[in-house]
Motif scaffolding. Structure first.
Motif, PDB file in Angstrom:
ATOM      1  N   VAL A 180       0.830  -1.354   0.049  1.00 17.15           N
ATOM      2  CA  VAL A 180       0.007   0.138   0.040  1.00 17.15           C
ATOM      3  C   VAL A 180       0.742   1.265   0.077  1.00 17.15           C
ATOM      4  CG1 VAL A 180      -1.829  -1.296   1.251  1.00 17.15           C
ATOM      5  CG2 VAL A 180      -0.108  -0.151   2.472  1.00 17.15           C
ATOM      6  N   LYS A 181       0.230   2.446  -0.530  1.00 15.74           N
ATOM      7  CA  LYS A 181       0.989   3.647  -0.611  1.00 15.74           C
ATOM      8  C   LYS A 181       1.179   4.140   1.119  1.00 15.74           C
ATOM      9  CE  LYS A 181       0.942   8.173  -2.379  1.00 15.74           C
ATOM     10  NZ  LYS A 181       0.305   9.460  -2.298  1.00 15.74           N
ATOM     11  N   VAL A 182       2.349   4.553   1.371  1.00  7.76           N
ATOM     12  CA  VAL A 182       2.559   5.067   2.460  1.00  7.76           C
ATOM     13  C   VAL A 182       3.022   6.642   2.410  1.00  7.76           C
ATOM     14  CG1 VAL A 182       3.780   4.909   4.878  1.00  7.76           C
ATOM     15  CG2 VAL A 182       3.210   3.001   3.434  1.00  7.76           C
ATOM     16  N   CYS A 183       2.374   7.456   3.336  1.00  2.01           N
ATOM     17  CA  CYS A 183       2.911   8.884   3.313  1.00  2.01           C
ATOM     18  C   CYS A 183       3.811   9.103   4.244  1.00  2.01           C
ATOM     19  CB  CYS A 183       1.437   9.971   3.748  1.00  2.01           C
ATOM     20  SG  CYS A 183       0.057   9.856   2.645  1.00  2.01           S
ATOM     21  N   SER A 184       4.587  10.126   4.124  1.00  2.00           N
ATOM     22  CA  SER A 184       5.661  10.373   4.778  1.00  2.00           C
ATOM     23  C   SER A 184       5.828  11.738   5.145  1.00  2.00           C
ATOM     24  CB  SER A 184       6.972   9.791   4.466  1.00  2.00           C
ATOM     25  OG  SER A 184       7.555  10.526   3.339  1.00  2.00           O
ATOM     26  N   ARG A 188     -14.117   2.545  11.800  1.00  7.00           N
ATOM     27  CA  ARG A 188     -13.257   3.590  12.658  1.00  7.00           C
ATOM     28  C   ARG A 188     -12.512   3.714  11.641  1.00  7.00           C
ATOM     29  NH1 ARG A 188     -13.833   3.027  18.321  1.00  7.00           N
ATOM     30  NH2 ARG A 188     -12.753   5.155  18.234  1.00  7.00           N
ATOM     31  N   ASN A 189     -11.943   5.148  11.668  1.00  2.00           N
ATOM     32  CA  ASN A 189     -10.652   5.813  11.002  1.00  2.00           C
ATOM     33  C   ASN A 189      -9.573   5.549  11.921  1.00  2.00           C
ATOM     34  OD1 ASN A 189     -12.412   6.640   8.492  1.00  2.00           O
ATOM     35  ND2 ASN A 189     -13.059   8.365  10.024  1.00  2.00           N
ATOM     36  N   VAL A 190      -8.410   5.078  11.076  1.00  2.00           N
ATOM     37  CA  VAL A 190      -7.140   4.521  11.891  1.00  2.00           C
ATOM     38  C   VAL A 190      -6.011   5.573  11.224  1.00  2.00           C
ATOM     39  CG1 VAL A 190      -5.739   3.079  12.695  1.00  2.00           C
ATOM     40  CG2 VAL A 190      -8.160   2.548  12.512  1.00  2.00           C
ATOM     41  N   LEU A 191      -5.184   6.263  12.064  1.00  2.00           N
ATOM     42  CA  LEU A 191      -4.116   6.649  11.739  1.00  2.00           C
ATOM     43  C   LEU A 191      -2.918   5.632  11.987  1.00  2.00           C
ATOM     44  CD1 LEU A 191      -1.874   8.581  10.810  1.00  2.00           C
ATOM     45  CD2 LEU A 191      -1.820   9.597  12.983  1.00  2.00           C
ATOM     46  N   LEU A 192      -2.296   5.183  11.028  1.00  2.00           N
ATOM     47  CA  LEU A 192      -1.156   4.114  11.265  1.00  2.00           C
ATOM     48  C   LEU A 192       0.072   4.689  11.071  1.00  2.00           C
ATOM     49  CD1 LEU A 192      -0.374   1.159  11.593  1.00  2.00           C
ATOM     50  CD2 LEU A 192      -0.751   0.741   9.227  1.00  2.00           C
ATOM     51  N   MET A 193       0.808   4.724  12.020  1.00  2.00           N
ATOM     52  CA  MET A 193       2.095   5.393  12.317  1.00  2.00           C
ATOM     53  C   MET A 193       3.191   4.277  12.323  1.00  2.00           C
ATOM     54  SD  MET A 193       1.319   8.521  14.828  1.00  2.00           S
ATOM     55  CE  MET A 193       3.196   9.048  14.543  1.00  2.00           C
ATOM     56  N   ASP A 194       4.390   4.880  11.691  1.00  2.00           N
ATOM     57  CA  ASP A 194       5.654   4.121  11.913  1.00  2.00           C
ATOM     58  C   ASP A 194       6.735   5.254  11.909  1.00  2.00           C
ATOM     59  OD1 ASP A 194       7.524   1.962  12.329  1.00  2.00           O
ATOM     60  OD2 ASP A 194       7.283   0.985  10.455  1.00  2.00           O
ATOM     61  N   ASP A 195       8.127   4.924  12.188  1.00  2.00           N
ATOM     62  CA  ASP A 195       9.071   5.698  12.304  1.00  2.00           C
ATOM     63  C   ASP A 195       9.844   5.955  11.048  1.00  2.00           C
ATOM     64  OD1 ASP A 195      10.244   3.554  12.392  1.00  2.00           O
ATOM     65  OD2 ASP A 195      11.327   3.783  14.409  1.00  2.00           O
ATOM     66  N   VAL A 196      10.133   4.872  10.462  1.00  2.00           N
ATOM     67  CA  VAL A 196      10.580   4.923   8.922  1.00  2.00           C
ATOM     68  C   VAL A 196      10.150   3.864   8.115  1.00  2.00           C
ATOM     69  CG1 VAL A 196      13.151   4.671   7.668  1.00  2.00           C
ATOM     70  CG2 VAL A 196      12.812   5.801  10.074  1.00  2.00           C
ATOM     71  N   LYS A 197       9.780   4.342   6.775  1.00  2.00           N
ATOM     72  CA  LYS A 197       9.496   3.410   6.209  1.00  2.00           C
ATOM     73  C   LYS A 197      10.585   2.983   5.095  1.00  2.00           C
ATOM     74  CE  LYS A 197       7.155   2.659   1.551  1.00  2.00           C
ATOM     75  NZ  LYS A 197       8.054   3.210   0.447  1.00  2.00           N
ATOM     76  N   THR A 198      10.926   1.741   4.734  1.00  2.00           N
ATOM     77  CA  THR A 198      11.885   1.623   3.772  1.00  2.00           C
ATOM     78  C   THR A 198      11.203   0.699   2.544  1.00  2.00           C
ATOM     79  OG1 THR A 198      13.703   1.309   5.459  1.00  2.00           O
ATOM     80  CG2 THR A 198      14.045   0.330   3.416  1.00  2.00           C
ATOM     81  N   THR A 199      10.636  -0.258   2.791  1.00  2.00           N
ATOM     82  CA  THR A 199       9.938  -1.297   1.816  1.00  2.00           C
ATOM     83  C   THR A 199       8.247  -0.876   2.155  1.00  2.00           C
ATOM     84  OG1 THR A 199       9.750  -3.230   2.964  1.00  2.00           O
ATOM     85  CG2 THR A 199      11.923  -2.961   1.687  1.00  2.00           C
ATOM     86  N   GLY A 200       8.119  -0.855   3.115  1.00  2.00           N
ATOM     87  CA  GLY A 200       6.602  -0.594   3.191  1.00  2.00           C
ATOM     88  C   GLY A 200       6.013  -1.927   3.594  1.00  2.00           C
ATOM     89  N   GLY A 201       6.947  -3.020   3.979  1.00  2.00           N
ATOM     90  CA  GLY A 201       6.159  -4.478   4.037  1.00  2.00           C
ATOM     91  C   GLY A 201       5.236  -4.386   5.570  1.00  2.00           C
ATOM     92  N   ALA A 228     -11.677  -1.439  10.090  1.00  2.00           N
ATOM     93  CA  ALA A 228     -11.447  -0.192   9.978  1.00  2.00           C
ATOM     94  C   ALA A 228     -12.172   0.073   8.723  1.00  2.00           C
ATOM     95  CB  ALA A 228      -9.829  -0.139   9.879  1.00  2.00           C
ATOM     96  N   GLU A 229     -12.576   1.463   8.748  1.00  2.00           N
ATOM     97  CA  GLU A 229     -13.253   2.130   7.546  1.00  2.00           C
ATOM     98  C   GLU A 229     -12.127   2.713   6.721  1.00  2.00           C
ATOM     99  OE1 GLU A 229     -16.216   3.847   5.292  1.00  2.00           O
ATOM    100  OE2 GLU A 229     -16.502   2.231   6.810  1.00  2.00           O
ATOM    101  N   LYS A 230     -11.174   3.445   7.246  1.00  2.00           N
ATOM    102  CA  LYS A 230     -10.126   4.173   6.489  1.00  2.00           C
ATOM    103  C   LYS A 230      -9.100   4.147   7.417  1.00  2.00           C
ATOM    104  CE  LYS A 230     -12.467   6.287   3.071  1.00  2.00           C
ATOM    105  NZ  LYS A 230     -12.572   5.604   1.845  1.00  2.00           N
ATOM    106  N   VAL A 231      -7.554   3.853   6.834  1.00  2.00           N
ATOM    107  CA  VAL A 231      -6.533   3.584   7.311  1.00  2.00           C
ATOM    108  C   VAL A 231      -5.619   4.588   6.803  1.00  2.00           C
ATOM    109  CG1 VAL A 231      -4.567   2.225   8.232  1.00  2.00           C
ATOM    110  CG2 VAL A 231      -6.816   1.356   8.181  1.00  2.00           C
ATOM    111  N   LEU A 232      -5.146   5.799   7.397  1.00  2.00           N
ATOM    112  CA  LEU A 232      -4.176   6.626   6.876  1.00  2.00           C
ATOM    113  C   LEU A 232      -2.714   6.178   7.407  1.00  2.00           C
ATOM    114  CD1 LEU A 232      -3.207   9.346   5.573  1.00  2.00           C
ATOM    115  CD2 LEU A 232      -3.849  10.353   7.697  1.00  2.00           C
ATOM    116  N   ARG A 233      -1.971   5.782   6.338  1.00  2.00           N
ATOM    117  CA  ARG A 233      -0.687   5.365   6.552  1.00  2.00           C
ATOM    118  C   ARG A 233       0.454   6.459   6.532  1.00  2.00           C
ATOM    119  NH1 ARG A 233      -4.261   3.533   3.179  1.00  2.00           N
ATOM    120  NH2 ARG A 233      -2.766   3.973   1.617  1.00  2.00           N
ATOM    121  N   LEU A 234       1.066   6.656   7.649  1.00  2.00           N
ATOM    122  CA  LEU A 234       2.098   7.831   7.927  1.00  2.00           C
ATOM    123  C   LEU A 234       3.262   7.520   8.481  1.00  2.00           C
ATOM    124  CD1 LEU A 234       2.387  10.777   7.534  1.00  2.00           C
ATOM    125  CD2 LEU A 234       1.575  11.115   9.876  1.00  2.00           C
ATOM    126  N   ALA A 235       4.558   7.638   7.599  1.00  2.33           N
ATOM    127  CA  ALA A 235       5.899   7.182   8.275  1.00  2.33           C
ATOM    128  C   ALA A 235       6.456   8.435   8.589  1.00  2.33           C
ATOM    129  CB  ALA A 235       6.718   6.454   7.431  1.00  2.33           C
TER     130      ALA A 235
END
Length: 192
Positions: free
Chosen positions: A5-9, A148-161, A175-182
């Motif tokens: 999936v696409k990950v924003c940063s 539910r809407n979810v903000l999914l967070m990580d510190d650093v995205k390398t491959t996104g796995g 979950a309804e929507k999951v916003l992915r943010l590194a």
């Protein structure tokens, strides 16, 4: 098979080493701050946590639903991608999540993703970066995600796995929507 999936940063991470024993000339201030963020005994650690909290808060103000409303204007949960170590979640990321909730009170920090088996670190030990590898070792420990809407967070995205695996697990949990943010995304270097 689950798809990537696409990950924003919030920015770009340039690793300290570009090759074994070779310092990366592109390693900038924000990348060095990420090293301090990850290392809790670093002298600059608290500053790094504040810096990345502010960066994430500013970044979140940019995201909108299709109807034009702000992501943070509706109730949302904050989930954190777990560490490679069984049962561990970055306390630095938890603090960032708590600071986001102070800025955006409709958020709730929910430590709902758990690594059930320690896996080799992808960064330090060349561990498995595949989505399936992560899905086999991470579980959602709460089933209250219906619509539910979810903000999914990580510190650093390398491959996104790991982020992709957690996204698929949260969607499966309802979950309804999951916003992915590194906080940062590793610059596109060849594997070294």
């Amino acid at each position: 098979m689950p798809e990537m999936v696409k990950v924003c940063s919030c920015g770009v991470y340039h690793p300290y080493w570009s090759a074994p024993g070779e310092r990366n000339a592109a390693c900038d201030r924000i990348s060095k701050l990420m090293m301090d963020f990850k290392k809790e005994d670093a002298s600059n650690h608290q500053y790094a946590v504040r810096f990345f909290s502010e960066l994430a808060i500013k970044e979140l103000a940019k995201y909108r639903f299709k109807d034009g409303s702000d992501f943070v204007s509706r109730p949302f949960l904050i989930a954190i991608v777990p560490s490679h170590t069984k049962g561990r979640v970055s306390s630095s990321l938890v603090t960032v999540a708590e600071n986001i909730v102070k800025a955006y009170p409709k958020g709730i920090v929910k430590l709902c993703l758990e690594r059930t088996v320690t896996v080799p670190s992808a960064h330090l030990e060349g561990g498995d970066r595949s989505i399936d590898g992560h899905m086999d070792s991470i579980e959602v420990n709460d089933d209250n995600f219906d619509n539910r809407n979810v903000l999914l967070m990580d510190d650093v995205k390398t491959t996104g796995g790991s982020m992709s695996a957690c996204y698929h697990l949260l969607m499966k949990a309802g979950a309804e929507k999951v916003l992915r943010l590194a906080l940062l995304e590793t610059a596109g270097y060849e594997e070294f």
